[in-house]
Scaffold this active site. Structure first.
Site, PDB file in Angstrom:
ATOM      1  N   CYS A  75      15.856 -10.268 -19.550  1.00 27.20           N
ATOM      2  CA  CYS A  75      16.751 -10.170 -20.707  1.00 27.20           C
ATOM      3  C   CYS A  75      18.188 -10.504 -20.370  1.00 27.20           C
ATOM      4  O   CYS A  75      18.989 -10.755 -21.245  1.00 27.20           O
ATOM      5  CB  CYS A  75      16.663  -8.781 -21.324  1.00 27.20           C
ATOM      6  SG  CYS A  75      17.378  -7.485 -20.293  1.00 27.20           S
ATOM      7  N   PHE A  93       3.521   0.898  -2.545  1.00 25.67           N
ATOM      8  CA  PHE A  93       2.570   0.432  -1.528  1.00 25.67           C
ATOM      9  C   PHE A  93       1.563   1.531  -1.174  1.00 25.67           C
ATOM     10  O   PHE A  93       1.256   1.750   0.004  1.00 25.67           O
ATOM     11  CB  PHE A  93       3.312  -0.037  -0.273  1.00 25.67           C
ATOM     12  CG  PHE A  93       4.139  -1.261  -0.485  1.00 25.67           C
ATOM     13  CD1 PHE A  93       3.551  -2.500  -0.652  1.00 25.67           C
ATOM     14  CD2 PHE A  93       5.533  -1.171  -0.553  1.00 25.67           C
ATOM     15  CE1 PHE A  93       4.327  -3.643  -0.863  1.00 25.67           C
ATOM     16  CE2 PHE A  93       6.313  -2.304  -0.756  1.00 25.67           C
ATOM     17  CZ  PHE A  93       5.704  -3.540  -0.908  1.00 25.67           C
ATOM     18  N   VAL A  94       1.060   2.199  -2.217  1.00 26.95           N
ATOM     19  CA  VAL A  94       0.068   3.256  -2.003  1.00 26.95           C
ATOM     20  C   VAL A  94      -1.289   2.590  -1.795  1.00 26.95           C
ATOM     21  O   VAL A  94      -2.042   2.343  -2.740  1.00 26.95           O
ATOM     22  CB  VAL A  94       0.025   4.229  -3.200  1.00 26.95           C
ATOM     23  CG1 VAL A  94      -0.975   5.351  -2.935  1.00 26.95           C
ATOM     24  CG2 VAL A  94       1.402   4.806  -3.473  1.00 26.95           C
ATOM     25  N   ARG A  95      -1.599   2.287  -0.564  1.00 26.91           N
ATOM     26  CA  ARG A  95      -2.865   1.641  -0.219  1.00 26.91           C
ATOM     27  C   ARG A  95      -3.059   1.675   1.295  1.00 26.91           C
ATOM     28  O   ARG A  95      -2.112   1.871   2.045  1.00 26.91           O
ATOM     29  CB  ARG A  95      -2.897   0.198  -0.722  1.00 26.91           C
ATOM     30  CG  ARG A  95      -1.777  -0.693  -0.218  1.00 26.91           C
ATOM     31  CD  ARG A  95      -1.918  -2.089  -0.775  1.00 26.91           C
ATOM     32  NE  ARG A  95      -0.990  -3.033  -0.196  1.00 26.91           N
ATOM     33  CZ  ARG A  95       0.010  -3.608  -0.845  1.00 26.91           C
ATOM     34  NH1 ARG A  95       0.223  -3.299  -2.121  1.00 26.91           N
ATOM     35  NH2 ARG A  95       0.797  -4.488  -0.253  1.00 26.91           N
ATOM     36  N   ASP A  96      -4.312   1.527   1.695  1.00 29.35           N
ATOM     37  CA  ASP A  96      -4.645   1.489   3.124  1.00 29.35           C
ATOM     38  C   ASP A  96      -4.123   2.715   3.859  1.00 29.35           C
ATOM     39  O   ASP A  96      -3.614   2.628   4.977  1.00 29.35           O
ATOM     40  CB  ASP A  96      -4.098   0.206   3.770  1.00 29.35           C
ATOM     41  CG  ASP A  96      -4.621  -1.054   3.096  1.00 29.35           C
ATOM     42  OD1 ASP A  96      -5.788  -1.050   2.686  1.00 29.35           O
ATOM     43  OD2 ASP A  96      -3.840  -2.017   2.966  1.00 29.35           O
ATOM     44  N   ARG A 106      -1.525   4.632   3.426  1.00 27.29           N
ATOM     45  CA  ARG A 106      -0.092   4.690   3.687  1.00 27.29           C
ATOM     46  C   ARG A 106       0.636   4.570   2.352  1.00 27.29           C
ATOM     47  O   ARG A 106       0.060   4.175   1.349  1.00 27.29           O
ATOM     48  CB  ARG A 106       0.354   3.559   4.622  1.00 27.29           C
ATOM     49  CG  ARG A 106       0.159   2.166   4.048  1.00 27.29           C
ATOM     50  CD  ARG A 106       0.613   1.076   5.017  1.00 27.29           C
ATOM     51  NE  ARG A 106       0.401  -0.256   4.478  1.00 27.29           N
ATOM     52  CZ  ARG A 106       1.263  -0.913   3.701  1.00 27.29           C
ATOM     53  NH1 ARG A 106       2.407  -0.327   3.374  1.00 27.29           N
ATOM     54  NH2 ARG A 106       0.991  -2.117   3.266  1.00 27.29           N
TER      55      ARG A 106
END
Length: 279
Positions: free
Chosen positions: A120, A261-264, A266
């Site tokens: 915008c 980055f909530v994955r693997d 960590r």
């Protein structure tokens, strides 16, 4: 019902011959949201938004959108939410939200909602100040979480994503409690729509503010998702992807814990607030 469309595709690989196979695509169709308003003797209707969405939970999408745009504040303001079936060309893609005769609509709020768009051109400070005029207080909650619970969320979310499993083309938003139990999950081709569906469902159930829950989204976190979560009183917003700089800044203003980055097994914590505490 799965919102998928069948198609025949050609699969091409560097190490094998191409082949034609059946595949499924996530459905994307426009949804026009209309408001019915005015006194009983002079009812009017007006289109307030058109969004590209995956059909399903359309009523929740409309209510979530209207709530996060500060047009609705309580389910009691709503008489009904239903699809319009009189126009055969648009049947199923036009939804009318009927308001109580005494409901007052601030149309300027809808005209100002463009500040939520990433393109915008409005500066970050002006965008945050616009949100602060609506969300005047920080989130207050004693919601607690531990890292192990957070680590387990992505797998739980994936297990519930039936349409994603067939298409790989949908975003999801999930509401979870302090034990890590997924209370609600909604999918849509648009990440904002998925969250609007989730908030709309909670709004209709009378659960707001969501001070006893966290929200997990399947993609990245931009400014708009934090804004919607703040409106709903969410103390913890977690994402499989990355947050933007403005999302982090707004989460700090809201008193919201923001995880990315909530994955693997960590994750990164971008804000440190009293709204949510690690146990």
């Amino acid at each position: 019902m799965l919102s998928v469309a069948p198609i025949t595709i050609q699969k091409i690989s560097q190490h094998s011959a191409s082949e034609y196979v059946a595949d499924l695509l996530a459905v994307e169709e426009p949804l026009e949201i209309r408001l019915g308003f005015g006194p009983a003797h002079d009812r009017q209707q007006r289109t307030v938004a058109v969004t590209m969405r995956t059909p399903g939970h359309d009523e929740e999408l409309a209510l979530g959108f209207l709530f996060t745009e500060n047009i609705l504040s309580n389910p009691s303001e709503v008489v009904s939410v239903r699809h319009c079936g009189s126009d055969s060309d648009k049947k199923g893609n036009v939804l009318r939200v009927e308001l109580q005769p005494e409901a007052v609509v601030d149309w300027q709020r809808l005209e100002r909602h463009s500040y939520t768009a990433s393109s915008c051109g409005i500066c970050g400070k002006a965008s945050i100040e616009a949100i602060q005029t609506i969300c005047q207080t920080q989130i207050v909650s004693d919601f607690q979480f531990d890292p192990e619970m957070i680590h387990a969320l992505p797998d739980k979310l994936r297990e519930t994503q039936r349409t994603f499993a067939h298409t790989g083309g949908l975003h999801a938003a999930a509401l979870f409690d302090e034990t890590g139990r997924l209370v609600l999950v909604r999918e849509d081709i648009g990440r904002h729509n998925a969250l609007d569906k989730l908030i709309g469902a909670a709004f209709w159930q009378g659960w707001l503010p969501l001070s006893r829950f966290g929200v997990l989204v399947s993609g990245r976190v931009a400014f708009e998702l934090v804004q919607k979560s703040w409106m709903a009183g969410v103390p913890l917003l977690a994402a499989v992807g990355a947050p933007s700089s403005l999302a982090v800044e707004l989460a700090k203003e809201a008193g919201m814990t923001l995880l990315g980055f909530v994955r693997d097994n960590r994750y990164n914590q971008y804000t440190f607030t009293y709204a949510s505490r690690t146990v």
